[in-house]
Every structure is written in C-alpha cells, then in structure tokens.
Design an enzyme around this catalytic site. Structure first.
Site, mmCIF file in Angstrom:
data_model
loop_
_atom_site.group_PDB
_atom_site.id
_atom_site.type_symbol
_atom_site.label_atom_id
_atom_site.label_comp_id
_atom_site.label_asym_id
_atom_site.label_seq_id
_atom_site.Cartn_x
_atom_site.Cartn_y
_atom_site.Cartn_z
ATOM 1 N N LYS A 120 0.838 -1.219 0.000
ATOM 2 C CA LYS A 120 0.000 0.000 0.000
ATOM 3 C C LYS A 120 0.866 1.260 0.000
ATOM 4 C CE LYS A 120 -2.017 1.733 3.858
ATOM 5 N NZ LYS A 120 -2.943 1.733 5.006
ATOM 6 N N ARG A 171 0.251 5.289 0.767
ATOM 7 C CA ARG A 171 -0.749 6.295 1.167
ATOM 8 C C ARG A 171 -0.522 7.566 0.377
ATOM 9 N NH1 ARG A 171 -4.734 6.956 4.412
ATOM 10 N NH2 ARG A 171 -4.584 4.944 5.449
ATOM 11 N N ASP A 173 -6.538 -5.744 9.470
ATOM 12 C CA ASP A 173 -5.853 -4.476 9.715
ATOM 13 C C ASP A 173 -6.096 -4.075 11.170
ATOM 14 O OD1 ASP A 173 -4.315 -2.305 9.057
ATOM 15 O OD2 ASP A 173 -5.576 -1.634 7.409
HETATM 16 C C1 R5P Z 1 -2.778 2.566 8.683
HETATM 17 O O1 R5P Z 1 -1.707 2.277 8.190
HETATM 18 C C2 R5P Z 1 -3.684 1.582 9.348
HETATM 19 O O2 R5P Z 1 -3.075 0.358 9.550
HETATM 20 C C3 R5P Z 1 -4.949 1.405 8.546
HETATM 21 O O3 R5P Z 1 -4.657 0.755 7.338
HETATM 22 C C4 R5P Z 1 -5.572 2.723 8.261
HETATM 23 O O4 R5P Z 1 -5.789 3.415 9.458
HETATM 24 C C5 R5P Z 1 -6.877 2.588 7.529
HETATM 25 O O5 R5P Z 1 -7.328 3.853 7.157
HETATM 26 P P1 R5P Z 1 -8.421 4.009 6.024
HETATM 27 O O6 R5P Z 1 -9.569 3.119 6.381
HETATM 28 O O7 R5P Z 1 -8.782 5.471 6.076
HETATM 29 O O8 R5P Z 1 -7.788 3.650 4.734
#
Ligand code: R5P
Length: 322
Positions: free
Chosen positions: A194, A196, A220
């Site tokens: 992933k 971001r 997650d």
């Molecule tokens: C971030 O790295 C966490 O592990 C989650 O993947 C993140 O908080 C998920 O955020 P969202 O649902 O906004 O993609």
C-alpha cells in the site's frame, strides 16, 4: 475486590465499560461530566475514591479532542480526590497513527498525548492493538498492551473453508499483525503493497502471495475511511480471490466508510467494540466482538498483581530479537 476497585467511564464507551464492570461483578462507578456556559468541561467524581485502585475507560474516538479533555480532567479529578492508583484504560488510542516525523515541522502527537495522560494523573495505561507496537515506548509509565488477535482468530475458526483460508495484510507494516492471525488459524498470509497518497486516499501496488480461489481475510488494526480495505479488495479480486472477509480490531468507520464497505461485495465485516459503533453505522453483515472479557481479566490481574503476559502465551512469549 468490590470495595477496592472502581471503574469509571469518561464518556466514549458507556456500553463497553458497563460490560467490563458486569464481567467483574461490579457496579459501574459514577462521575458527572458537565459543561459551563463558556464551553469549558467540568468533571465531578460522585463517590469516595480515597486510597482506591481506579480504572477510567476512554477510547480516543470522535469527537477526539473532547474525549481527550474529558479523560484528562477525569484523571486530574481522581488524583485530587486521593485515589491510590489510577489506570487509564484506552481501548483505542487513535493518536497512535501520529507516531513518526514523516513530514517536516510536525508533532509526534502519540508521544504528546502519552505525556499529557501522565501529567493529568495516570499511573499506568491499559490499551489494545496500538497502530505500531513502538508507541508503547512513548509512555513513561507502565503500559499493558493487549491484543484482540486471538479473539478474532477464534471467531474465524468456526467459518467454513478453513483449508482454503489466507490472511491478507494491507501493507508491509501490517504483515506481522496479519502473520499472528495466520499463526492462530494455521493458514498462510499474503501482503499487498500500500502507498498512502493522502489522509483519505491509498493506492495498492504489487501483492506477495497467491490468493486465487482462496477465502481471504483482510486484517488491519483499524478501518477509518475504508479506502485501504476497498483498494485491497480490488487487488484481491483482480488476482482471482474467492470470498473476502474483512476484519479489524478498531472499527472507526468515519465519514461514508459504511456505505462504501456495504457496496464492496465483502462476505462479512468483523470488528470489536474498542470503538463504540452507533446503531446507524451497523451493517447487516457486520459482527462486533466484545473485548470486555479481555479488558476485565486484565483489570482483575492488574488489581491483584498477576501476570498479564500469561493471558497471551502465543503473542507475548519471549521471542528472539528480529
Ligand atoms: C494505517 O496504516 C492503518 O493500519 C490502517 O490501514 C488505516 O488506518 C486505515 O485507514 P483508512 O480506512 O482510512 O484507509
């Protein structure tokens, strides 16, 4: 235990706190939170806590700043009222995501909040599934860091198709977490890469592992906007995955996460109640597992001075350094 141990809810998790008290065979203790006309918050403890072992439950959920203030003022009020020991029970520590300096001139706010809790009067912290385990070290007081991995694994053990199951991490940082769930289930893992892009957007890259025809469990620590899960599902579908389950410890579900997830075609969403989930956010194919028994047992052990590590032989055993 009844006389010695007191449990208060500072506002964010009334149902969870009541369940914890029930499991311990205690009444929920009473405090009053009010607001002055100038919008300042005031907290009054409604009973004697002198020389008592006190636990205050508060997840840092929306409205986060307000919940933090309620917690800090409650801790300070308890200290002023001569509580013997105060444990801040924070099932979901949202600021754990602000755990590094990944942009110029920003605050590592996970550490700032840890300092504030201590300043306000917390003697120790009890929390669950921090975004990254290193956040534990931001606290200059004892921290008991629990995990709901075994609870979630036990739920999936009863699902059909175990021989075809695979646990999927949504990024490299979550691989260890996914690996622990996979160990509990005795199944393999896959890792999706992933990136971001912004607070609300993510892009998925390559995947390590073969998910063709498999029953996938995306795992997650939290689901916020749902973007990470939706992108991961896209990657899995393109790779020929079979059924897709989604699981996270903290169901934060902000903004339009629920309708987006509802339309995603996932088999089921499995979260815990570390974050209070409002009725309007509950989906048909959503299961909310209760962490109350886990937290209650940890509180009992903290109170009596028993080991917490013994609750998690698989996760917290002494392992070689990696
Ligand atoms: C971030 O790295 C966490 O592990 C989650 O993947 C993140 O908080 C998920 O955020 P969202 O649902 O906004 O993609």
């Amino acid at each position: 235990m009844k006389e010695e141990l007191k449990i208060f809810c500072a506002g964010s998790n009334p149902d969870l706190t009541t369940s914890i008290a029930e499991v311990l065979g205690l009444e929920l203790n009473s405090l009053k939170i009010a607001r002055f006309s100038n919008d300042n918050i005031t907290v009054q403890i409604q009973e004697n806590v002198r020389e008592r072992d006190v636990f205050v439950v508060q997840s840092l959920t929306t409205p986060v700043s307000e919940q933090i203030m309620k917690m800090l003022i409650t801790l300070d009020a308890l200290r002023s009222a001569s509580a013997k020991r105060i444990t801040a029970v924070i099932p979901y520590y949202s600021y754990a995501r602000s755990d590094k300096k990944d942009a110029p001139r920003i605050s590592i706010t996970a550490r700032l909040i840890a300092d504030l809790l201590k300043t306000a009067g917390a003697d120790r912290v009890l929390t669950m599934d921090l975004h990254s385990p290193q956040v534990h070290g931001f606290f200059s007081m004892p921290v008991d860091h629990l995990t709901a991995t075994a609870l979630i694994a036990d739920y999936f053990k009863n699902k059909p198709g175990r021989e075809k199951m695979i646990v999927v991490a949504t990024d490299a940082g979550g691989a260890k977490r996914a690996g622990r769930l996979a160990e509990h289930l005795d199944v393999p893992i896959a890792i999706v890469d992933k990136r971001r892009i912004s607070d609300t957007e993510v892009a998925q890259g390559e995947m390590v592992g073969n998910v063709r025809g498999k029953v996938c469990i995306i795992f997650d620590d939290e689901i916020a906007t749902g973007s990470t899960i939706l992108e991961t599902m896209k990657t899995l579908k393109e790779a020929g995955a079979g059924k897709i389950y989604v699981s996270a410890v903290h169901g934060v579900l902000c903004g339009d996460a629920v309708p987006r997830l509802q339309e995603s075609g996932m088999e089921e969403l499995v979260v815990t109640n570390t974050v209070h989930i409002a009725e309007e956010k509950k989906m048909n194919n959503m299961t909310v597992l209760s962490v109350a028994p886990l937290l209650a047992e940890a509180i009992r052990r903290i109170h009596t001075g028993e080991s917490i590590g013994e609750m998690f032989p698989q996760e917290l055993g002494m392992k070689p350094q990696s």
